[in-house]
Design a protein around this motif. Sequence first.
Motif, PDB file in Angstrom:
ATOM      1  N   GLU A   1     -12.335 -15.016  -5.491  1.00  0.00           N
ATOM      2  CA  GLU A   1     -11.971 -15.061  -6.920  1.00  0.00           C
ATOM      3  C   GLU A   1     -12.736 -16.191  -7.618  1.00  0.00           C
ATOM      4  OE1 GLU A   1     -10.309 -12.980  -8.919  1.00  0.00           O
ATOM      5  OE2 GLU A   1      -9.917 -11.606  -7.256  1.00  0.00           O
TER       6      GLU A   1
ATOM      7  N   PHE B   1      -8.642  -7.157  -9.112  1.00  0.00           N
ATOM      8  CA  PHE B   1      -7.995  -8.261  -9.818  1.00  0.00           C
ATOM      9  C   PHE B   1      -7.478  -9.228  -8.749  1.00  0.00           C
ATOM     10  CE2 PHE B   1      -7.693  -4.444 -12.358  1.00  0.00           C
ATOM     11  CZ  PHE B   1      -8.206  -4.874 -13.572  1.00  0.00           C
TER      12      PHE B   1
ATOM     13  N   THR C   1     -17.083 -11.119 -12.435  1.00  0.00           N
ATOM     14  CA  THR C   1     -17.879 -11.544 -11.278  1.00  0.00           C
ATOM     15  C   THR C   1     -16.970 -12.159 -10.222  1.00  0.00           C
ATOM     16  OG1 THR C   1     -19.753 -12.815 -10.473  1.00  0.00           O
ATOM     17  CG2 THR C   1     -18.473 -13.851 -12.219  1.00  0.00           C
TER      18      THR C   1
ATOM     19  N   THR D   1     -15.041  -6.655  -4.310  1.00  0.00           N
ATOM     20  CA  THR D   1     -16.011  -7.475  -3.571  1.00  0.00           C
ATOM     21  C   THR D   1     -15.914  -7.215  -2.070  1.00  0.00           C
ATOM     22  OG1 THR D   1     -14.391  -9.242  -3.491  1.00  0.00           O
ATOM     23  CG2 THR D   1     -16.007  -9.348  -5.245  1.00  0.00           C
TER      24      THR D   1
ATOM     25  N   GLU E   1     -16.533 -16.931 -14.797  1.00  0.00           N
ATOM     26  CA  GLU E   1     -16.742 -15.520 -15.146  1.00  0.00           C
ATOM     27  C   GLU E   1     -17.174 -15.380 -16.612  1.00  0.00           C
ATOM     28  OE1 GLU E   1     -14.595 -12.072 -13.385  1.00  0.00           O
ATOM     29  OE2 GLU E   1     -13.250 -12.427 -15.062  1.00  0.00           O
TER      30      GLU E   1
ATOM     31  N   LYS F   1     -10.289  -9.717 -17.048  1.00  0.00           N
ATOM     32  CA  LYS F   1     -11.149  -8.706 -17.662  1.00  0.00           C
ATOM     33  C   LYS F   1     -10.477  -7.879 -18.760  1.00  0.00           C
ATOM     34  CE  LYS F   1     -11.986  -7.081 -13.560  1.00  0.00           C
ATOM     35  NZ  LYS F   1     -12.508  -6.425 -12.355  1.00  0.00           N
TER      36      LYS F   1
HETATM   37  C1  GLC Z   1     -12.540 -10.272 -11.848  1.00  0.00           C
HETATM   38  C2  GLC Z   1     -11.366 -10.032 -10.900  1.00  0.00           C
HETATM   39  C3  GLC Z   1     -11.844  -9.911  -9.464  1.00  0.00           C
HETATM   40  C4  GLC Z   1     -12.947  -8.865  -9.370  1.00  0.00           C
HETATM   41  C5  GLC Z   1     -14.076  -9.196 -10.350  1.00  0.00           C
HETATM   42  C6  GLC Z   1     -15.191  -8.165 -10.328  1.00  0.00           C
HETATM   43  O1  GLC Z   1     -13.082 -11.517 -11.575  1.00  0.00           O
HETATM   44  O2  GLC Z   1     -10.424 -11.078 -11.027  1.00  0.00           O
HETATM   45  O3  GLC Z   1     -10.771  -9.576  -8.617  1.00  0.00           O
HETATM   46  O4  GLC Z   1     -13.438  -8.820  -8.066  1.00  0.00           O
HETATM   47  O5  GLC Z   1     -13.551  -9.270 -11.663  1.00  0.00           O
HETATM   48  O6  GLC Z   1     -14.736  -6.895 -10.656  1.00  0.00           O
END
Ligand code: GLC
Length: 484
Positions: free
Chosen positions: A255, A148, A225, A201, A288, A165
């Motif tokens: 992010e 996150f 993503t 990531t 996203e 998410k």
């Molecule tokens: C959301 C989160 C990010 C994470 C991505 C993939 O975008 O904010 O931190 O890397 O999901 O799980």
Amino acid sequence: MPPLPNSNAPQPIRDVLDSIEQQFELSDEKLREITAHFVKMYQLGLQHGHEPMAMIPTFVTAVPDGSETGTFMAVDLGGTNFRVCEVTLEGNHKFSLKQKKFKVTEDLKTGPVTNLFDYMATCVGEFLEELGTVPEEEALHMGLTFSFPVEQTALGAGRLITWTKGFSATGAVGNDVVQLFQDSLDKKRINTKCCALVNDTVGTLLTRGYLTGSCFLGAIFGTGTNGAYVEDMAAIPKLKKKDAKHHDKMVINTEWGAFDNARHVLPLTRWDNALDRISINPRYQAYEKLISGMYLGEIARNILIYLIDLPPVPGSNPPQYYLFKGHSSKKMNTQYGFDSELLSKIKEDSTPGAIRQLLVEEMGFVTYQISDLDAEIVAWVCDKVASRSAALSACAVAATLIQCRYVQLGGEPGEKSADTLELGVDGSLVEFYPGFEQTMRKALRAIIGDKMEKTVKVRMAKDGSGVGAALCALVAVKSEAKLS
Ligand code: GLC
């Protein structure tokens, strides 16, 4: 490509599908426009704090080379599961891993955050007990993959900026998530020390680096993503001098899911807007919501509902509806009722028989409601949504290549060159959606040219979260040793 090439769809239906098609089309020019804006947002985020695209300095200052060794605990929270692992870095680009997955219920995602962290601590205890590892005197070192947006203040500390998410647990935003987790571990007397905090990531980037020796971008195309890449310290003006001392590089967690929350360039349709409007975070994570697994099924559902709702073709007798003879199902009427996994299943087998079976078994339709043409339309809709996701994903990859000066928009060479560039990826979409990479590559060619696209090697970094957290725990332990 005309819609439904194999069908004899009546003209009024073709017309409606044509208009949907137009809204999902991404011209080469549009892809380049989005990418150019992406680079601008990267740079804005590197300059100031509090930009929507947060460009978070991670305090990870190098990508591993595969020689690292040691055994560490790693835990991973980021979606539907919480994972606890013991990772052994064997050196020589090899690792082994023991792990256990635990389900994260909706109540834990949305209740008080102490319940969530207490649960996580209990899972760690259970895992250690099963493993027979009961740390007595010295605490076990552990890396936390927390996927996150977290504003990191050190390798092992960071405040949650916002949930994404579908998480909304109370009492977390603004607080140090490592501290919260450590409090729960201490309360339950589990003798482990959480010493490193990583985004998934970053874990992906580090893992690919460990396995291959280099990696320019770690990207997740899964429930959410996002991407992380290595930036020159000099290009991060917002980082204070004292944080930057002794290092010339730092991994940035972009992010990028929040790219273009201001809606300047993203090609949003009415079905995207409908999704956003009733999501738990309207006007956030705009990119996203067009790309990731949490949302693709819902976009497809919105389009299917639109087709179901259309009044019959004017003058038709008997009335001719656009989809399922105008019928729906309880599941189809439910927000997030059309799981993104269905998109992959439908792509794998798009025969009318297979689609009909899925719609009956998983969506509660009745067989007679689904004609062969309906099945064909469903497959076509799902394909439009997923292809747009893959093509838009290319903009982020291209923007990173441009930001790292490997190439310019349009394909002119940049200041730096490389024979191959490793792109580490993970996530259900890139792993399971057939053809995701090919579609992304096609768009990549349109943005940065064939030559550059060919140098990019896309490779999965399976278990990246666990290995990445272990690698960061190793760095933390080493720097602790240096200080003492
Ligand atoms: C959301 C989160 C990010 C994470 C991505 C993939 O975008 O904010 O931190 O890397 O999901 O799980």
